[in-house]
Design a protein around this motif. Structure first.
Motif, PDB file in Angstrom:
ATOM      1  N   LEU A 160      -9.346  11.925  -1.926  1.00  7.75           N
ATOM      2  CA  LEU A 160     -10.242  10.703  -1.488  1.00  7.75           C
ATOM      3  C   LEU A 160     -10.584   9.527  -2.679  1.00  7.75           C
ATOM      4  O   LEU A 160     -10.306   8.607  -2.861  1.00  7.75           O
ATOM      5  N   THR A 161     -10.856  10.565  -4.130  1.00  9.17           N
ATOM      6  CA  THR A 161     -11.047   9.895  -4.974  1.00  9.17           C
ATOM      7  C   THR A 161      -9.915   9.151  -5.487  1.00  9.17           C
ATOM      8  O   THR A 161      -9.961   7.777  -6.130  1.00  9.17           O
ATOM      9  N   ASP A 162      -8.794   9.865  -5.677  1.00 15.15           N
ATOM     10  CA  ASP A 162      -7.463   9.205  -6.087  1.00 15.15           C
ATOM     11  C   ASP A 162      -7.007   8.250  -5.377  1.00 15.15           C
ATOM     12  O   ASP A 162      -6.656   7.013  -5.808  1.00 15.15           O
ATOM     13  N   LEU A 163      -7.187   8.409  -3.967  1.00 16.60           N
ATOM     14  CA  LEU A 163      -6.428   7.247  -3.339  1.00 16.60           C
ATOM     15  C   LEU A 163      -7.245   6.059  -3.360  1.00 16.60           C
ATOM     16  O   LEU A 163      -6.749   4.835  -3.151  1.00 16.60           O
ATOM     17  N   GLN A 164      -8.698   6.199  -3.157  1.00 16.76           N
ATOM     18  CA  GLN A 164      -9.534   5.093  -3.125  1.00 16.76           C
ATOM     19  C   GLN A 164      -9.352   4.345  -4.514  1.00 16.76           C
ATOM     20  O   GLN A 164      -9.371   2.966  -4.474  1.00 16.76           O
ATOM     21  N   ALA A 165      -9.197   4.930  -5.534  1.00 17.35           N
ATOM     22  CA  ALA A 165      -8.996   4.367  -6.933  1.00 17.35           C
ATOM     23  C   ALA A 165      -7.910   3.372  -6.790  1.00 17.35           C
ATOM     24  O   ALA A 165      -7.605   2.542  -7.582  1.00 17.35           O
ATOM     25  N   GLN A 205       0.753  -1.242  -0.040  1.00 18.82           N
ATOM     26  CA  GLN A 205      -0.192  -0.010  -0.053  1.00 18.82           C
ATOM     27  C   GLN A 205       0.963   1.153   0.018  1.00 18.82           C
ATOM     28  O   GLN A 205       0.560   2.289  -0.384  1.00 18.82           O
ATOM     29  N   TYR A 206       1.978   1.210   0.576  1.00 21.83           N
ATOM     30  CA  TYR A 206       3.044   2.466   0.828  1.00 21.83           C
ATOM     31  C   TYR A 206       3.537   2.662  -0.775  1.00 21.83           C
ATOM     32  O   TYR A 206       3.468   3.817  -1.117  1.00 21.83           O
ATOM     33  N   ARG A 207       3.647   1.452  -1.456  1.00 18.99           N
ATOM     34  CA  ARG A 207       4.335   1.736  -2.914  1.00 18.99           C
ATOM     35  C   ARG A 207       3.147   2.359  -3.926  1.00 18.99           C
ATOM     36  O   ARG A 207       3.593   3.186  -4.564  1.00 18.99           O
ATOM     37  N   ARG A 208       1.846   1.919  -3.526  1.00 19.24           N
ATOM     38  CA  ARG A 208       0.702   2.507  -4.258  1.00 19.24           C
ATOM     39  C   ARG A 208       0.746   4.123  -3.827  1.00 19.24           C
ATOM     40  O   ARG A 208       0.332   4.780  -4.809  1.00 19.24           O
ATOM     41  N   LEU A 209       0.880   4.321  -2.669  1.00 17.66           N
ATOM     42  CA  LEU A 209       0.587   5.767  -1.954  1.00 17.66           C
ATOM     43  C   LEU A 209       1.634   6.662  -2.673  1.00 17.66           C
ATOM     44  O   LEU A 209       1.304   7.675  -3.368  1.00 17.66           O
ATOM     45  N   CYS A 210       2.857   6.228  -2.994  1.00 21.97           N
ATOM     46  CA  CYS A 210       3.879   6.996  -3.563  1.00 21.97           C
ATOM     47  C   CYS A 210       3.652   7.181  -5.081  1.00 21.97           C
ATOM     48  O   CYS A 210       3.716   8.294  -5.593  1.00 21.97           O
ATOM     49  N   GLN A 211       3.187   6.304  -5.634  1.00 17.79           N
ATOM     50  CA  GLN A 211       2.641   6.588  -7.129  1.00 17.79           C
ATOM     51  C   GLN A 211       1.408   7.649  -6.965  1.00 17.79           C
ATOM     52  O   GLN A 211       1.379   8.502  -7.965  1.00 17.79           O
ATOM     53  N   ALA A 212       0.605   7.289  -6.112  1.00 17.94           N
ATOM     54  CA  ALA A 212      -0.748   8.393  -6.121  1.00 17.94           C
ATOM     55  C   ALA A 212      -0.487   9.692  -5.800  1.00 17.94           C
ATOM     56  O   ALA A 212      -1.178  10.501  -6.427  1.00 17.94           O
ATOM     57  N   ILE A 240      -5.727   2.580  -1.661  1.00 20.05           N
ATOM     58  CA  ILE A 240      -5.395   2.696  -0.484  1.00 20.05           C
ATOM     59  C   ILE A 240      -6.353   3.235   0.636  1.00 20.05           C
ATOM     60  O   ILE A 240      -7.209   4.089   0.366  1.00 20.05           O
ATOM     61  N   PRO A 241      -6.386   2.743   1.709  1.00 19.46           N
ATOM     62  CA  PRO A 241      -7.332   2.829   2.946  1.00 19.46           C
ATOM     63  C   PRO A 241      -7.141   4.525   3.277  1.00 19.46           C
ATOM     64  O   PRO A 241      -6.223   4.870   3.662  1.00 19.46           O
ATOM     65  N   CYS A 242      -8.627   4.726   2.943  1.00 16.33           N
ATOM     66  CA  CYS A 242      -8.573   6.418   3.395  1.00 16.33           C
ATOM     67  C   CYS A 242      -9.986   6.689   3.553  1.00 16.33           C
ATOM     68  O   CYS A 242     -10.806   6.081   3.293  1.00 16.33           O
ATOM     69  N   GLY A 243     -10.186   7.860   4.080  1.00 12.50           N
ATOM     70  CA  GLY A 243     -11.620   8.475   4.698  1.00 12.50           C
ATOM     71  C   GLY A 243     -11.525   9.784   4.920  1.00 12.50           C
ATOM     72  O   GLY A 243     -10.717  10.347   5.743  1.00 12.50           O
ATOM     73  N   PRO A 244     -12.724  10.486   5.031  1.00 12.68           N
ATOM     74  CA  PRO A 244     -12.931  11.716   5.450  1.00 12.68           C
ATOM     75  C   PRO A 244     -13.194  11.783   6.885  1.00 12.68           C
ATOM     76  O   PRO A 244     -13.268  10.727   7.662  1.00 12.68           O
ATOM     77  N   ILE A 245     -13.024  13.070   7.427  1.00 10.88           N
ATOM     78  CA  ILE A 245     -13.238  12.981   8.844  1.00 10.88           C
ATOM     79  C   ILE A 245     -14.549  13.746   9.030  1.00 10.88           C
ATOM     80  O   ILE A 245     -14.740  15.117   9.172  1.00 10.88           O
ATOM     81  N   ASN A 246     -15.611  12.919   9.059  1.00  8.44           N
ATOM     82  CA  ASN A 246     -17.084  13.424   9.201  1.00  8.44           C
ATOM     83  C   ASN A 246     -17.376  13.954  10.546  1.00  8.44           C
ATOM     84  O   ASN A 246     -17.177  13.526  11.619  1.00  8.44           O
ATOM     85  N   THR A 247     -18.220  15.056  10.437  1.00  8.38           N
ATOM     86  CA  THR A 247     -18.961  15.567  11.569  1.00  8.38           C
ATOM     87  C   THR A 247     -20.259  14.545  11.956  1.00  8.38           C
ATOM     88  O   THR A 247     -20.639  13.744  11.117  1.00  8.38           O
ATOM     89  N   ILE A 248     -20.712  14.595  12.981  1.00 13.48           N
ATOM     90  CA  ILE A 248     -21.913  13.774  13.264  1.00 13.48           C
ATOM     91  C   ILE A 248     -23.151  13.884  12.298  1.00 13.48           C
ATOM     92  O   ILE A 248     -23.708  12.770  11.850  1.00 13.48           O
TER      93      ILE A 248
END
Length: 405
Positions: free
Chosen positions: A310-315, A261-268, A318-326
């Motif tokens: 988020l769009t690029d990393l999910q594609a 996943q780290y290697r894919r992150l570096c590419q992204a 790579i595990p990622c997500g927003p920090i949502n309010t309630i």
């Protein structure tokens, strides 16, 4: 439709959160939970508001949102257990119950003859669960226990918050909640044994024990490696990069769990050279060179807005997500699709659809919805006394006139 715990009766002598969260889980699974409350007062958290449930005209009903969060699928019976008549009612309920849950201070129920020994002698099949701050034994046993105090004593606050900031509690009463979870699991295990042996057990749940137990990896880091964990903000003590990152317009969470996943992150992020940098090629090396790795990654993530990342990393997988309010949590289409919120009718506001949480437990063949809304104080007193205990109307009237119920 039957539920897994249909036919199981739980006598709930608990209040506030740890005990009620345990019995709520049992109620969610189908148990008949009879919640005992003080006449005219009830569980303390009924008054922990605002906010309160509002009626059709927007007026407060005095049913607190806090109480509603932890008392669905229960019936409320008001009883003064300090009176002889009240104790008689409790004894009659013990005779017809499978489980008793209490969170009184150590020794309080013994003075009333409702301790484990007395109850076990009366109904040997009953499973008796005590939930206290510090357990039934040990030098702190007689101390009152509160979630906030236990979060501090149990080490959680020492590893929560920014490194340069003050110790920080979790945003929900997690020590209470997790103790309720451990209690529910323990009760189900004891019931399994009871069904085989015919004999119930006494379960001793301590908030401090539970808090220490679910330190999990941080506890193991100390016990196995001698590491003294400290506060890292949102960073992970054993994985890099695994934390919150600033973007051009906000923040996102990034959870890179392995070297692939780290290697894919570096590419992204447009820095493929970082994948082969000898300082960062494995997680162990990235931990050793945490600051240097994060400087590079932070600089790239700050160049684009959160939604784009988020769009690029999910594609890229790579595990990622927003920090949502309630509010954003409950607007999330996935949360909505999973049906975690249910609209119910409530006796305090019959013309209003109240929104409450339902259990997150999903089981093939069963629908664990909200069968009973969080009860009004004493809402089921007459029903329980007349139908479960077979008290006649005159006896119920006399008990009410005495102030017993």
């Amino acid at each position: 439709m039957t539920l897994p715990l249909d036919g199981l009766r739980v006598l709930d002598l608990s209040r506030i959160l740890a005990g009620p969260s345990c019995t709520q889980t049992l109620g969610d699974l189908g148990a008949d939970v009879v919640k005992i409350e003080r006449p005219g007062i009830g569980d303390d958290i009924r008054g922990w508001g605002p906010p309160f449930l509002k009626d059709r005209d927007g007026n407060d009903t005095r049913e607190s949102a806090y109480f509603m969060s932890t008392n669905r699928n229960k019936r409320s019976l008001t009883v003064d257990i300090g009176s002889d008549d009240g104790l008689e009612i409790i004894h009659d309920l013990i005779d017809k119950s499978d489980v008793l849950v209490e969170n009184f201070k150590v020794g309080d129920l013994k003075r009333r003859g409702l301790d484990w020994g007395s109850v076990h002698a009366r109904n040997p099949r009953l499973v008796y669960c005590s939930i206290t701050g510090f357990g039934q034994t040990g030098p702190y046993a007689e101390r009152p226990g509160y979630d906030f105090v236990v979060q501090g004593m149990g080490g959680l606050m020492s590893i929560t918050g920014e490194a340069a900031g003050q110790p920080m509690k979790v945003g929900v009463p997690i020590s209470d909640i997790m103790s309720g979870m451990y209690a529910a699991v323990s009760i189900l295990a004891a019931l399994r044994e009871r069904d085989q042996t015919g004999v119930g057990r006494h379960i001793d749940i301590s908030l401090l024990d539970c808090q220490a137990a679910w330190l999990y990896n941080q506890a193991s880091n100390y016990l196995v490696g001698g590491v003294h964990p400290g506060r890292l903000g949102n960073a992970h003590p054993n994985i890099v990069p695994y934390e919150t990152f600033a973007t051009a317009d906000g923040h996102i969470n990034l959870a890179v769990g392995n070297d692939g996943q780290y290697r894919r992150l570096c590419q992204a992020i447009g820095r493929p050279n970082l994948a082969d940098d000898p300082r960062f090629v494995t997680n162990t090396l990235r931990l050793t060179n945490r600051d240097a790795a994060l400087i590079e990654i932070r600089a790239e993530l700050a160049k684009k807005p959160s939604a784009q990342w988020l769009t690029d990393l999910q594609a890229a997988g790579i595990p990622c997500g927003p920090i949502n309010t309630i509010p954003e949590v409950f607007d999330d289409p996935h949360i909505q699709a999973r049906g975690i919120v249910q609209e119910i009718n409530h006796s305090a506001a019959p013309n209003v659809k109240a929104k409450v949480m339902r259990t997150p437990i999903r089981m093939e063949g069963h629908e664990f919805g909200v069968r009973l809304p969080p009860p009004m104080l004493g809402e089921h007193t007459d029903e329980i006394l007349s139908k479960m205990l077979n008290y006649d109307p005159k006896k119920i009237t006399d008990l009410r006139e005495k102030g017993t119920i």
